[in-house]
Design a protein around this motif. Structure first.
Motif, PDB file in Angstrom:
ATOM      1  N   LEU A  86       0.864  -1.186   0.000  1.00 40.68           N
ATOM      2  CA  LEU A  86       0.000   0.000   0.000  1.00 40.68           C
ATOM      3  C   LEU A  86       0.894   1.227   0.000  1.00 40.68           C
ATOM      4  CD1 LEU A  86      -2.726   1.497   0.300  1.00 40.68           C
ATOM      5  CD2 LEU A  86      -2.502   1.206   2.789  1.00 40.68           C
ATOM      6  N   LEU A  87       0.710   2.098  -0.992  1.00 41.47           N
ATOM      7  CA  LEU A  87       1.501   3.316  -1.126  1.00 41.47           C
ATOM      8  C   LEU A  87       0.581   4.518  -0.941  1.00 41.47           C
ATOM      9  CD1 LEU A  87       2.647   1.024  -3.210  1.00 41.47           C
ATOM     10  CD2 LEU A  87       4.094   2.882  -4.025  1.00 41.47           C
ATOM     11  N   ALA A  88       0.917   5.380   0.021  1.00 36.62           N
ATOM     12  CA  ALA A  88       0.103   6.564   0.312  1.00 36.62           C
ATOM     13  C   ALA A  88       0.929   7.821   0.074  1.00 36.62           C
ATOM     14  CB  ALA A  88      -0.402   6.524   1.750  1.00 36.62           C
ATOM     15  N   ALA A  89       0.281   8.855  -0.448  1.00 33.15           N
ATOM     16  CA  ALA A  89       0.944  10.134  -0.730  1.00 33.15           C
ATOM     17  C   ALA A  89       0.370  11.234   0.155  1.00 33.15           C
ATOM     18  CB  ALA A  89       0.767  10.492  -2.207  1.00 33.15           C
ATOM     19  N   ASP A  90       1.061  12.367   0.215  1.00 32.48           N
ATOM     20  CA  ASP A  90       0.609  13.484   1.049  1.00 32.48           C
ATOM     21  C   ASP A  90      -0.727  14.055   0.594  1.00 32.48           C
ATOM     22  OD1 ASP A  90       2.789  13.294   2.701  1.00 32.48           O
ATOM     23  OD2 ASP A  90       3.974  14.781   1.608  1.00 32.48           O
ATOM     24  N   ASP A  91      -1.064  13.900  -0.668  1.00 35.70           N
ATOM     25  CA  ASP A  91      -2.348  14.409  -1.154  1.00 35.70           C
ATOM     26  C   ASP A  91      -3.497  13.447  -0.861  1.00 35.70           C
ATOM     27  OD1 ASP A  91      -1.957  12.331  -2.918  1.00 35.70           O
ATOM     28  OD2 ASP A  91      -1.872  13.581  -4.719  1.00 35.70           O
ATOM     29  N   GLU A  92      -3.239  12.435  -0.014  1.00 33.91           N
ATOM     30  CA  GLU A  92      -4.209  11.439   0.433  1.00 33.91           C
ATOM     31  C   GLU A  92      -4.563  10.407  -0.639  1.00 33.91           C
ATOM     32  OE1 GLU A  92      -7.604  13.264   2.204  1.00 33.91           O
ATOM     33  OE2 GLU A  92      -6.463  14.087   3.889  1.00 33.91           O
ATOM     34  N   SER A  93      -3.867  10.417  -1.754  1.00 32.07           N
ATOM     35  CA  SER A  93      -4.076   9.384  -2.759  1.00 32.07           C
ATOM     36  C   SER A  93      -3.406   8.081  -2.309  1.00 32.07           C
ATOM     37  CB  SER A  93      -3.514   9.814  -4.111  1.00 32.07           C
ATOM     38  OG  SER A  93      -2.106   9.992  -4.032  1.00 32.07           O
ATOM     39  N   GLN A  94      -3.987   6.965  -2.723  1.00 32.62           N
ATOM     40  CA  GLN A  94      -3.475   5.649  -2.355  1.00 32.62           C
ATOM     41  C   GLN A  94      -3.410   4.745  -3.577  1.00 32.62           C
ATOM     42  OE1 GLN A  94      -5.869   3.960   0.770  1.00 32.62           O
ATOM     43  NE2 GLN A  94      -5.941   5.880   1.945  1.00 32.62           N
ATOM     44  N   THR A  98       0.237  -5.017  -6.547  1.00 34.27           N
ATOM     45  CA  THR A  98       0.140  -6.475  -6.488  1.00 34.27           C
ATOM     46  C   THR A  98       1.095  -7.055  -7.527  1.00 34.27           C
ATOM     47  OG1 THR A  98      -1.580  -6.760  -8.163  1.00 34.27           O
ATOM     48  CG2 THR A  98      -2.306  -6.184  -5.927  1.00 34.27           C
ATOM     49  N   ALA A  99       1.142  -8.364  -7.600  1.00 33.68           N
ATOM     50  CA  ALA A  99       2.035  -8.998  -8.573  1.00 33.68           C
ATOM     51  C   ALA A  99       1.598  -8.721 -10.006  1.00 33.68           C
ATOM     52  CB  ALA A  99       2.097 -10.506  -8.322  1.00 33.68           C
ATOM     53  N   ALA A 100       0.357  -8.272 -10.203  1.00 35.57           N
ATOM     54  CA  ALA A 100      -0.122  -7.934 -11.542  1.00 35.57           C
ATOM     55  C   ALA A 100       0.106  -6.468 -11.884  1.00 35.57           C
ATOM     56  CB  ALA A 100      -1.607  -8.263 -11.671  1.00 35.57           C
ATOM     57  N   GLY A 101       0.620  -5.676 -10.915  1.00 39.30           N
ATOM     58  CA  GLY A 101       0.906  -4.277 -11.190  1.00 39.30           C
ATOM     59  C   GLY A 101       0.150  -3.331 -10.267  1.00 39.30           C
ATOM     60  N   ILE A 102       0.183  -2.057 -10.599  1.00 35.92           N
ATOM     61  CA  ILE A 102      -0.457  -1.011  -9.804  1.00 35.92           C
ATOM     62  C   ILE A 102      -1.972  -1.060  -9.979  1.00 35.92           C
ATOM     63  CG2 ILE A 102      -0.853   1.491  -9.721  1.00 35.92           C
ATOM     64  CD1 ILE A 102       1.510   0.792  -8.135  1.00 35.92           C
ATOM     65  N   ALA A 103      -2.691  -0.919  -8.851  1.00 36.28           N
ATOM     66  CA  ALA A 103      -4.151  -0.838  -8.868  1.00 36.28           C
ATOM     67  C   ALA A 103      -4.574   0.438  -8.152  1.00 36.28           C
ATOM     68  CB  ALA A 103      -4.768  -2.054  -8.197  1.00 36.28           C
ATOM     69  N   GLU A 104      -5.418   1.199  -8.792  1.00 35.67           N
ATOM     70  CA  GLU A 104      -5.947   2.433  -8.193  1.00 35.67           C
ATOM     71  C   GLU A 104      -7.239   2.155  -7.437  1.00 35.67           C
ATOM     72  OE1 GLU A 104      -4.300   5.188  -8.319  1.00 35.67           O
ATOM     73  OE2 GLU A 104      -2.879   4.889  -9.967  1.00 35.67           O
ATOM     74  N   HIS A 105      -7.667   0.895  -7.422  1.00 36.41           N
ATOM     75  CA  HIS A 105      -8.884   0.511  -6.708  1.00 36.41           C
ATOM     76  C   HIS A 105      -8.522  -0.543  -5.657  1.00 36.41           C
ATOM     77  CE1 HIS A 105      -8.203  -2.392  -9.951  1.00 36.41           C
ATOM     78  NE2 HIS A 105      -8.797  -3.284  -9.165  1.00 36.41           N
ATOM     79  N   GLU A 106      -9.507  -1.018  -4.902  1.00 36.27           N
ATOM     80  CA  GLU A 106      -9.275  -2.051  -3.905  1.00 36.27           C
ATOM     81  C   GLU A 106      -9.286  -3.418  -4.608  1.00 36.27           C
ATOM     82  OE1 GLU A 106      -8.734  -1.490  -0.648  1.00 36.27           O
ATOM     83  OE2 GLU A 106      -8.934   0.671  -0.932  1.00 36.27           O
ATOM     84  N   PRO A 107      -8.130  -4.041  -4.812  1.00 33.33           N
ATOM     85  CA  PRO A 107      -8.094  -5.321  -5.547  1.00 33.33           C
ATOM     86  C   PRO A 107      -8.382  -6.505  -4.627  1.00 33.33           C
ATOM     87  CG  PRO A 107      -5.874  -4.634  -5.018  1.00 33.33           C
ATOM     88  CD  PRO A 107      -6.777  -3.565  -4.478  1.00 33.33           C
ATOM     89  N   SER A 108      -8.782  -7.606  -5.244  1.00 28.49           N
ATOM     90  CA  SER A 108      -8.932  -8.848  -4.484  1.00 28.49           C
ATOM     91  C   SER A 108      -7.542  -9.419  -4.208  1.00 28.49           C
ATOM     92  CB  SER A 108      -9.778  -9.852  -5.271  1.00 28.49           C
ATOM     93  OG  SER A 108      -9.013 -10.385  -6.342  1.00 28.49           O
ATOM     94  N   ASP A 109      -7.516 -10.525  -3.475  1.00 27.81           N
ATOM     95  CA  ASP A 109      -6.236 -11.166  -3.161  1.00 27.81           C
ATOM     96  C   ASP A 109      -5.705 -12.011  -4.316  1.00 27.81           C
ATOM     97  OD1 ASP A 109      -6.575 -10.056  -0.693  1.00 27.81           O
ATOM     98  OD2 ASP A 109      -6.974 -11.940   0.365  1.00 27.81           O
ATOM     99  N   THR A 110      -6.444 -12.072  -5.415  1.00 25.53           N
ATOM    100  CA  THR A 110      -6.119 -12.980  -6.512  1.00 25.53           C
ATOM    101  C   THR A 110      -4.682 -12.837  -6.985  1.00 25.53           C
ATOM    102  OG1 THR A 110      -8.409 -12.936  -7.268  1.00 25.53           O
ATOM    103  CG2 THR A 110      -6.736 -13.680  -8.854  1.00 25.53           C
ATOM    104  N   PHE A 111      -4.236 -11.584  -7.125  1.00 23.21           N
ATOM    105  CA  PHE A 111      -2.917 -11.339  -7.690  1.00 23.21           C
ATOM    106  C   PHE A 111      -1.889 -10.902  -6.638  1.00 23.21           C
ATOM    107  CE2 PHE A 111      -5.644 -10.357 -11.517  1.00 23.21           C
ATOM    108  CZ  PHE A 111      -5.355 -11.559 -12.158  1.00 23.21           C
TER     109      PHE A 111
END
Length: 575
Positions: A86-94, A98-111
């Motif tokens: 989980l990567l958080a920034a000062d502008d409150e973006s998160q 995962t192993a499949a790459g960056i997700a801007e949403h809440e991903p399942s545990d699949t990847f």
């Protein structure tokens, strides 16, 4: 699209403190981000008895002298532990990684990334280059001329093309007469190619050229030279420092198999082996379960302890027998492993895989176990069963789709239409998702394949020798164990698996594509020379419709690989 600025982590030595953790061990995991990445706080999220927990990461020194790095620990609380960043920034973006790459949403545990505390594949497999031989079609020794033709066979001339469609039953009855001594006579070819593992399709007696309908597991087919020839092959390979992998049908036998004939002869009271199969009713004419409806392939019942003891479990089983002296097999490839132990509501597949693995390890602690699975093997690669799979879905089909000719009749198994031609973006996404689904270690332990005895030939699919060489370059440089189907290296063709089982043209070397053969040799040599190509991380560097570029990184070196389908070029450069 430049991808090197994306955050990165995988299971390789640069990013994980160990690739073989113990249960309860704290594993140090590292995250790499580009300079200027907005992340100001980072956590690694795992689950503790299915409940999510977070460990905050700290800034770390760069092991490469480039980019910014974060470091945290993951406890291997379970035999298979999954985690993500989980990567958080000062502008409150998160963002999630995962192993499949960056997700801007809440991903399942699949990847999620995976750590396995189960014993990994033997150390020697990291350096493996596998060569597959279909014994009937590889080479004939002089002794083959003296052997009588069996009653079921239709003899074929060595240079005659196999039958592969229509009603002509030469498809499985056509016999060319290749044998084990013929393989021995051509081991120099394998050595020159850089091969160190020979995998043959079945060598047990059977009423077919493919021998997947075995009539016994207690001897080697006399048509191939018998037990003595198999011993000679094993000894010849050992003298060269090569390994031998067998092929076993744990899912079924042939209808002429001694077990099945005994089982079919009477009812459950009269035959102790009746329950070794799935009969629907009593008597010799009762219907029975088969592989995909073929009556010559009756399905084995792995809920029978007696059958398991004969087939897969313990020192007296078929699995164990051929691992012993004087043959000393180095492991097994299990045919239709995905179906073994599965029938409707019955599913003991994991038990079958674990028993075979245990039997192998008891006889040969350095034995290798590969399960055939031509689609999604992710739920079957659980760490203590198959070490890996024949990676069609995660390697073959994506590479096929990127490099296929504009028009082709080649189809993946069972698909009613030809493989679709796709651009580099879709191809890379497929490669990323499948590797994520399998997990880093299982993906590295699986076989990467361009062709096999069950598929079209890569040359027929791409048509252009340059694109064939691009495909071969990816075979040797992407994560996974390269497997070469005999003849691919000289440009043999075939529109499907049956047609692809053409004989090796040893007497027609003027027809060999020697430029492609030399490329296979050179690229195999590169793989042997560079640890980054065997164990290094994979970071995608650039992708567009026609170009793919990636880095293989190891603490000792970094290589950049670039493939271009439009130009038909492939390069490997030190970085």
């Amino acid at each position: 699209m430049d991808l090197l600025s994306e955050p990165h982590h995988d299971g390789s030595p640069l990013y994980c403190s160990t690739q073989a953790p113990e249960l309860g061990e704290l594993v140090t995991v590292r995250l790499r981000v580009a300079e200027g990445d907005p992340a100001t706080r980072v956590w690694v999220r795992t689950t503790y008895d299915a409940e999510p927990i977070y460990r905050e990461a700290e800034r770390a020194d760069s092991p490469t002298g480039r980019d910014s790095w974060w470091e945290a620990t993951v406890e291997c609380h379970s035999p298979m532990t999954h985690y993500r960043w989980l990567l958080a920034a000062d502008d409150e973006s998160q963002r999630w990684l995962t192993a499949a790459g960056i997700a801007e949403h809440e991903p399942s545990d699949t990847f999620d990334f995976k750590l396995s505390t189960h014993k990994p594949a033997p150390e020697w497999t990291k350096d493996a280059i596998v060569y597959q031989v279909f014994p009937d079609r590889f080479a004939r020794s002089a002794a083959a001329d003296e052997r009588p033709t069996p009653h079921w066979a239709k003899p074929q001339e060595w240079d005659e093309l196999p039958s592969y469609e229509g009603t002509d039953d030469r498809t499985w009855l056509g016999l060319y007469g290749g044998d084990l001594d013929g393989i021995i006579e051509h081991l120099d070819h394998l050595a020159d190619l850089g091969v160190n593992v020979l995998y043959t399709t079945p060598v047990f007696p059977a009423e077919s050229n493919h021998r997947y309908n075995a009539s016994t597991f207690d001897q080697i087919d006399p048509l191939l030279g018998g037990d003595e020839a198999y011993q000679r092959l094993a000894e010849a390979l050992e003298e060269r420092g090569m390994h031998l992998i067998g092929d076993l049908t744990a899912n079924h036998t042939g209808d002429t198999h001694e077990w099945f004939k005994e089982a079919r002869a009477g009812d459950a009271a009269a035959s102790a082996k009746r329950h070794w199969y799935y009969f629907h009713g009593e008597g010799p004419d009762a219907p029975y379960e088969t592989w995909m409806g073929y009556p010559t392939l009756p399905k084995l019942n792995h809920t029978s302890a007696e059958m398991r003891a004969a087939m897969i479990e313990g020192p007296d089983s078929t699995v164990a027998r051929w691992l012993k002296a004087p043959y000393f097999l180095d492991g097994w490839r299990i045919d239709v492993a995905n179906m073994s132990g599965r029938l409707g509501a019955i599913d003991v597949n994991h038990m079958v895989a674990r028993i075979i693995r245990r039997t192998i390890e008891e006889e040969n602690p350095n034995g290798w176990l590969i399960g055939e699975h031509n689609h999604d093997a992710s739920t079957d690669i659980d760490g203590d069963g198959w070490h890996g799979t024949m990676n069609y879905s995660g390697f073959s089909w994506p590479i096929w789709s990127w490099l296929r000719a504009e028009t082709t009749d080649a189809r993946p198994f069972g698909r009613p239409v030809a493989v679709q031609r796709r651009d580099g973006h879709a191809t890379v996404q497929a490669l990323k998702e499948w590797r994520a689904r399998y997990g880093w270690r299982a993906a590295l332990q699986s076989w990467s394949i361009l062709s096999s005895h069950d598929s079209a030939r890569i040359r027929t699919l791409v048509r252009d020798p340059k694109l064939h060489r691009v495909a071969a370059g990816l075979l040797f440089t992407l994560p996974g164990v390269p497997m070469i189907f005999a003849g691919d290296e000289i440009g043999l063709e075939g529109v499907n698996g049956e047609d692809g089982r053409r004989t090796m043209p040893w007497s027609r070397r003027d027809q060999w594509d020697t430029e492609t053969l030399d490329f296979y040799k050179e690229t195999a040599k590169l793989r042997h020379q560079h640890v980054a190509l065997r164990e290094g991380s994979l970071r995608w560097a650039y992708v567009d419709d026609d170009s793919i570029s990636f880095l293989r990184e190891h603490p000792d070196e970094t290589l950049r690989i670039t493939a271009d389908r439009a130009a038909g070029t492939f390069t490997v450069d030190a970085v």
